[in-house]
Write a protein that holds these residues in place. Structure first.
Motif, mmCIF file in Angstrom:
data_model
loop_
_atom_site.group_PDB
_atom_site.id
_atom_site.type_symbol
_atom_site.label_atom_id
_atom_site.label_comp_id
_atom_site.label_asym_id
_atom_site.label_seq_id
_atom_site.Cartn_x
_atom_site.Cartn_y
_atom_site.Cartn_z
ATOM 1 N N MET A 138 2.188 -3.763 5.971
ATOM 2 C CA MET A 138 3.477 -3.705 6.482
ATOM 3 C C MET A 138 4.140 -2.489 6.048
ATOM 4 O O MET A 138 4.138 -2.432 5.006
ATOM 5 N N LEU A 139 4.783 -1.932 6.909
ATOM 6 C CA LEU A 139 5.818 -0.991 6.616
ATOM 7 C C LEU A 139 6.659 -1.407 5.693
ATOM 8 O O LEU A 139 7.085 -0.646 4.516
ATOM 9 N N HIS A 140 7.505 -2.373 5.803
ATOM 10 C CA HIS A 140 8.664 -2.830 5.115
ATOM 11 C C HIS A 140 8.047 -3.143 3.476
ATOM 12 O O HIS A 140 8.673 -2.770 2.562
ATOM 13 N N SER A 141 6.911 -3.671 3.367
ATOM 14 C CA SER A 141 6.444 -3.965 2.175
ATOM 15 C C SER A 141 5.982 -2.683 1.329
ATOM 16 O O SER A 141 6.253 -2.706 0.110
ATOM 17 N N GLN A 142 5.305 -1.848 2.051
ATOM 18 C CA GLN A 142 4.947 -0.459 1.424
ATOM 19 C C GLN A 142 6.190 0.255 0.944
ATOM 20 O O GLN A 142 6.351 0.736 -0.085
ATOM 21 N N ALA A 143 7.283 0.192 1.994
ATOM 22 C CA ALA A 143 8.419 1.017 1.384
ATOM 23 C C ALA A 143 8.948 0.371 0.125
ATOM 24 O O ALA A 143 9.741 1.121 -0.587
ATOM 25 N N MET A 144 8.933 -0.909 0.136
ATOM 26 C CA MET A 144 9.527 -1.620 -0.948
ATOM 27 C C MET A 144 9.016 -1.340 -2.302
ATOM 28 O O MET A 144 9.277 -1.546 -3.297
ATOM 29 N N THR A 204 7.066 1.183 13.334
ATOM 30 C CA THR A 204 6.713 0.068 13.780
ATOM 31 C C THR A 204 6.396 -0.927 12.487
ATOM 32 O O THR A 204 6.389 -0.569 11.404
ATOM 33 N N MET A 205 6.087 -2.096 12.806
ATOM 34 C CA MET A 205 6.066 -3.205 11.745
ATOM 35 C C MET A 205 4.940 -3.040 10.693
ATOM 36 O O MET A 205 4.990 -3.051 9.586
ATOM 37 N N ALA A 206 3.742 -2.398 11.083
ATOM 38 C CA ALA A 206 2.621 -2.203 10.328
ATOM 39 C C ALA A 206 1.937 -0.866 10.518
ATOM 40 O O ALA A 206 2.002 -0.299 11.882
ATOM 41 N N SER A 233 13.154 -5.001 10.353
ATOM 42 C CA SER A 233 13.294 -4.992 9.044
ATOM 43 C C SER A 233 13.400 -3.557 8.538
ATOM 44 O O SER A 233 13.790 -2.994 7.382
ATOM 45 N N VAL A 234 13.044 -2.652 9.551
ATOM 46 C CA VAL A 234 13.049 -1.022 9.037
ATOM 47 C C VAL A 234 14.427 -0.608 8.750
ATOM 48 O O VAL A 234 14.892 0.309 8.415
ATOM 49 N N LEU A 235 15.435 -1.423 9.280
ATOM 50 C CA LEU A 235 17.052 -0.933 9.233
ATOM 51 C C LEU A 235 17.331 -1.085 7.722
ATOM 52 O O LEU A 235 18.044 -0.562 7.428
ATOM 53 N N ALA A 255 14.944 4.090 1.390
ATOM 54 C CA ALA A 255 13.720 4.455 1.590
ATOM 55 C C ALA A 255 13.147 5.220 2.992
ATOM 56 O O ALA A 255 12.157 5.592 3.077
ATOM 57 N N ILE A 256 14.045 5.247 3.679
ATOM 58 C CA ILE A 256 14.040 6.110 4.942
ATOM 59 C C ILE A 256 15.339 6.686 5.120
ATOM 60 O O ILE A 256 16.539 6.206 5.049
ATOM 61 N N ASP A 257 15.506 8.058 5.237
ATOM 62 C CA ASP A 257 16.696 8.941 5.390
ATOM 63 C C ASP A 257 17.314 8.424 6.697
ATOM 64 O O ASP A 257 16.823 8.434 7.626
#
Length: 612
Positions: free
Chosen positions: A413-419, A469-471, A480-482, A489-491
């Motif tokens: 998951m993008l959100h998990s890796q960014a966290m 995207t999600m993953a 959750s990317v917002l 974690a994202i500019d």
């Protein structure tokens, strides 16, 4: 006959809470703790579930409010002959000496209901009809003097006060007839214990005054004094009610099984401590000046995880093990939407983002106390940071269920890796402020953070969808990317993020409201829009420089709560009704966060609707 979810107000004493509808009916109450079996549960079954109702003869209207700066609910009922005002509270008062740790108030496991005739005359009855252990235990009722005593197995409820009770089946009726200036009192007490009886009007008024003073003093500590103070203060008062002061735990919501989809089976128990949701709440407490409440949750974690970060759990019981998920098939559910569940099976999931959530909350707390925390928090802090970083890094590039607790499998998951990036960044920042950690190790954390960030920005971009995207490798949009923009974690000025927001607004938005995703997730029914995501959009717009647009959106979202400023988890875009467990910490925290962010990103010119 079911009330809307938004019809309810919340009272509590930091041990348990009760939901009271616009008609003055206590339809949900778990005693003596948030996670105890419900003994009033008309909220989830109109026929089997008990309540404490008020029946007013000739009632012609209704309105309500919280007494300013408190969690004391006041309901006003005009009738054909007069006006009655009902005040509901669960008594709590400051202790004579505030301890370094533990509860900051003295409680009694009581609900006090004070009815005053303000004009003319009023008549009617209070009707008390508990159903113990989710209506699974036989209830008997007997009279002891003017009081009614209900027994369900080993559990007991006493209905006392200034009115004489009469038994009607398994209920007690307490009739009243009041002239202008007269009062009637009903006191519901859980168990007997060593507490003195409370059955006079003077006793009840005394408890009201002490409780009002407690909440007013607590509210005075709120540091936010911006244009949305009333909305922010109501939200943080709600969060305080979701704490369990004996242990320092924080629950996600005070209810179970209020549906996220109608029809559907998206009904879950939120009377547990999610590390993620609790960390959000800790950050809000810390940023608003409630550092003691934040420290209390860290106390809870020290006791729940004595390994100092090596055995971090996704979810905890508020005072012990997390109960297994169980369905109560004898209850029909709110508006007949079943199942009614207690416990939560998500406790066994892998959700990698919790390391970033906790690290960010700890960073906010240490900033709030100028990196001078209580000794028990400071003790072994470098070791805890290192353990958490190691655990987070061990999950880099690995699949999990993610922030939305998917029950249909795992993805990277993008959100998990960014966290994970958030965890590393916050840990390195805290390590430098602490001053006793190995600089070489902190540099390794910085390099790992850069590597993680480069990886998720590359692998989560979908050129065809023109969105993150999600993953990894997925085409599913995920709001959750917002949130990742809010964590930096994202500019926000990343051209790909600008495109992602545009795609989300086109495909996940319905006006001001945002769906968290639109995909088959293995559950029945189409869920409503997710309120926290709608608030996150405010922050992203502000960080992109679109501050006027962000401010106007925020003010419109403030009008989406109920008349008391409370939000459930979701909003049905077609009807505007609240959906899901209520009130929801996740949403109230998102409101607070965006109010604070707008304070840091003021609009050049704002609309006139500044009053929340």
């Amino acid at each position: 006959m079911y009330s809307q979810i938004s019809d309810y107000g919340l009272i509590g004493d930091t041990h348990s809470t009760a939901l009271i509808d616009r008609d003055g009916s206590v339809d949900w109450l778990c005693w003596p703790r948030h996670d105890s079996p419900a003994l009033f549960l008309r909220l989830l079954d109109q026929e089997k579930g008990g309540a404490c109702r008020i029946e007013l003869d000739g009632r012609t209207g209704r309105s309500r409010r919280y007494l300013p700066g408190t969690n004391i609910l006041e309901s006003r009922f005009p009738t054909e002959t007069g006006i009655g005002v009902l005040t509901d509270l669960m008594p709590v008062q400051p202790p004579e000496t505030l301890p370094d740790e533990g509860p900051d108030g003295e409680t009694e496991s009581r609900i006090i209901r004070i009815l005053v005739c303000r004009e003319g005359s009023i008549s009617g009855s209070f009707v008390v009809s508990p159903t113990f252990d989710y209506a699974r235990v036989e209830c008997t009722v007997s009279l002891q003097g003017d009081s009614a005593v209900f027994q369900g197995g080993s559990d007991q409820l006493r209905a006392a006060g200034s009115l004489r009770a009469a038994i009607e089946g398994r209920s007690a009726r307490m009739p009243f007839r009041l002239q202008a200036g007269e009062r009637a009192v009903v006191v519901l007490t859980h168990g007997e214990g060593e507490r003195p009886p409370l059955d006079s009007v003077d006793d009840a008024i005394g408890r009201l005054e002490h409780t009002q003073r407690y909440w007013e003093q607590w509210s005075a500590r709120c540091r936010y004094d911006g244009p949305y103070r009333e909305a922010v203060l109501r939200s943080v008062l709600c969060l305080k009610l979701l704490t369990y002061s004996p242990t320092g735990a924080i629950i996600a919501a005070p209810t179970t099984s209020l549906p996220e989809a109608v029809p559907g089976d998206r009904n879950f128990d939120y009377r547990l401590t999610w590390l993620r949701d609790a960390s959000f709440t800790v950050s809000s407490f810390a940023r608003l000046g409630y550092t003691r409440e934040a420290a209390e949750f860290l106390r809870f974690l020290r006791n729940a995880d004595p390994t100092h970060g090596n055995d971090l759990g996704l979810m905890y019981g508020i005072a012990g093990d997390t109960p297994d998920e169980e369905e109560l098939s004898h209850l029909e559910g709110w508006r007949g939407v079943d199942p009614v569940r207690i416990g939560n099976a998500a406790s066994g999931q892998q959700q990698t983002d919790i390391y970033g959530e906790l690290m960010a909350a700890l960073h906010d707390f240490l900033n709030a106390v100028d990196f001078d925390p209580p000794q028990k928090t400071n003790d072994r802090l470098p070791e805890t940071l290192a353990n958490l970083v190691n655990q987070a890094l061990s999950l880099r590039g690995k699949p999990d269920q993610g922030i939305w607790e998917m029950r249909d499998g795992q993805e990277v998951m993008l959100h998990s890796q960014a966290m994970i990036w958030v965890a590393l960044s916050c840990a390195a920042s805290m390590g430098r402020r602490i001053g006793t950690m190995d600089p070489a190790m902190l540099e390794r954390w910085d390099q790992a953070a850069d590597d993680v960030r480069a990886d998720y920005l590359d692998r989560s971009w979908n050129e065809e969808r023109q969105a993150y995207t999600m993953a990894y490798g997925s085409s599913t949009l995920d709001a959750s990317v917002l949130r990742l923009v809010l964590f930096k974690a994202i500019d926000p000025h990343d051209p790909r993020m600008v495109l992602t927001l545009r795609t989300i607004e086109r495909e996940l938005a319905d006006g001001d409201l945002i769906y968290r995703y639109r995909k088959d997730d293995g559950l029945r029914g189409e869920e409503a829009t997710f309120s926290a995501c709608s608030f996150w959009r405010v922050g992203v717009l502000a960080m992109m420089g679109r501050t006027r647009e962000a401010t106007e959106l925020f003010e419109r979202l403030l009008r989406r709560g109920n008349d008391l400023g409370l939000y459930a988890e979701e909003i049905d875009e077609a009807t505007g009704e609240q959906r899901g467990n209520f009130p929801q910490a996740f949403t109230q925290v998102a409101l607070i966060s965006q109010a604070l962010l707008l304070q840091d990103h003021p609009a050049q010119a704002v609309s006139g609707a500044q009053a929340a």
